[in-house]
Design an enzyme around this catalytic site. Sequence first.
Site, PDB file in Angstrom:
ATOM      1  N   ASP A 200       1.035  -1.505  -0.249  1.00 46.37           N
ATOM      2  CA  ASP A 200       0.070   0.185  -0.305  1.00 46.37           C
ATOM      3  C   ASP A 200       1.143   1.390   0.166  1.00 46.37           C
ATOM      4  O   ASP A 200       2.121   1.383   0.068  1.00 46.37           O
ATOM      5  CB  ASP A 200      -0.244   0.170   1.204  1.00 46.37           C
ATOM      6  CG  ASP A 200      -2.035  -0.349   1.377  1.00 46.37           C
ATOM      7  OD1 ASP A 200      -2.871  -1.413  -0.103  1.00 46.37           O
ATOM      8  OD2 ASP A 200      -2.812  -1.220   2.551  1.00 46.37           O
ATOM      9  N   LYS A 222      -3.178   3.088  -2.775  1.00 48.20           N
ATOM     10  CA  LYS A 222      -4.754   3.668  -2.794  1.00 48.20           C
ATOM     11  C   LYS A 222      -3.780   5.816  -2.190  1.00 48.20           C
ATOM     12  O   LYS A 222      -4.541   5.461  -1.559  1.00 48.20           O
ATOM     13  CB  LYS A 222      -5.060   3.660  -1.558  1.00 48.20           C
ATOM     14  CG  LYS A 222      -5.445   1.870  -1.215  1.00 48.20           C
ATOM     15  CD  LYS A 222      -6.193   0.786  -0.549  1.00 48.20           C
ATOM     16  CE  LYS A 222      -6.818  -0.316  -0.576  1.00 48.20           C
ATOM     17  NZ  LYS A 222      -7.461  -1.021   0.017  1.00 48.20           N
TER      18      LYS A 222
END
Length: 417
Positions: A200, A222
């Site tokens: 991430d 993200k």
Amino acid sequence: MNGRSADMGPYLLGLRLSGRKVLVVGGGRVAQRRVPALIEAGAQVTLVSPEVTPALDDLIEAGRITWHARPYQHGDCAGAWLVQACTDVRDVNAAVAAEAEAERVWCVRADDKDAAAAWTPASGRVDEISVAVTAGGDPRRAAGIRDAIVGALRDGTVDARRSRTKPVGVALVGGGPGDPGLITVRGRQLLAQADVVVADRLAPRALLDELAPDVELIDAAKVPYGRSLPQEEINAILVDRALAGKFVVRLKGGDPFVFGRGGEEAIACAEAGVPVVVVPGITSAVAAPASAGVPVTHRGVSQEFHVISVHVPPGDPRSTVDWPALGRTEGTLVLMMAVERIGKIAEALIREGRSPETPVMVVQDGTLPTQRELIASLSTVADRVSAAGIRPPAIIVVGDVVRVGQEVGMVRAERVT
Ligand SMILES: C[S@@+](CC[C@H](N)C(=O)[O-])C[C@H]1O[C@@H](n2cnc3c(N)ncnc32)[C@H](O)[C@@H]1O
């Protein structure tokens, strides 16, 4: 050294002490350090000392060791396989060592390495591997070397895997809040064994630099306001790679199960028959305030803290948060994903009963070199955040614990003006 050469190195043995008597003479700090390892090895520890430290007393109370509350007497070594002379009186240690020598029992002396028949190595364990280091009788140097070896075994720098223990499936690893030193030992171990790493944006980026060149790195960033991989696609990647026989580490920021969609990924793996393990991480909800000096609880100030995702604002039909209840409580509020909505949040909390003067702290990039903090009140925080240009990721802490942080002088609020 009883006529023997002090220059000779020791002959290292692994003593299997299970069920065997070990005599420890002395009840102070040295004994306190030695006894737990002896108990862990299964030894029957007999301790001789008029007094003992509180930690040793706990072991006595728990029936883990036998205590003779008196000074050493000649004859105490009888029946022992090993003797530890740990008093702070040189003559007593010498007398214990002399008796042990006469009995042909190995004796360790904490006070005189040259007079000792045996040395206690600096030791450590990683799974079934035991490490023992002596460094010419220099215990600090030995401990430093031991730490380096144990650390390398734990983080996988020294690869001690047996082929059959190679992990399989998917590990959902909490990477901690951002500082690469704040991942768990287990997380680091698994990362070092990964064939594929799916990371991430908020996973500690510095750890990715350490990956071997043949590790496939998939960036599931993200990025707020930017491009990101949809969750279904991430789930599919985890499952596909694992089913292809790769060991996949899903490296996430903070803790995988705190607003990290880790549960969805675990379910996707389980449904596909892929073994999955979860390695908890240090959540930014606690770590970001802590790294700015703010405890989320404090005796007499706050006996509860609430961690709230504010990806949708108060009043939004998609919000399931009970804002009226949060307005009534005196507890600490830790708001995540809240930067853009802080105006509406502050309004709601004031409307629901919180004082406009309630202190608020905003911590951006907690634990990273770019960390910034800002201190305001509920009535001023929205303007202050926008004036300072605070950007995600940030944690917003609401409550009197912010004052505690200021009190202990750890808060460097002046860094943001
Ligand atoms: C999707 S949540 C993930 C939380 C993560 N699982 C955890 O336990 O920390 C993302 C939010 O976490 C917070 N966050 C994560 N890392 C942070 C950091 N280093 N400093 C401040 N806030 C952070 C921010 O509120 C950010 O918007």
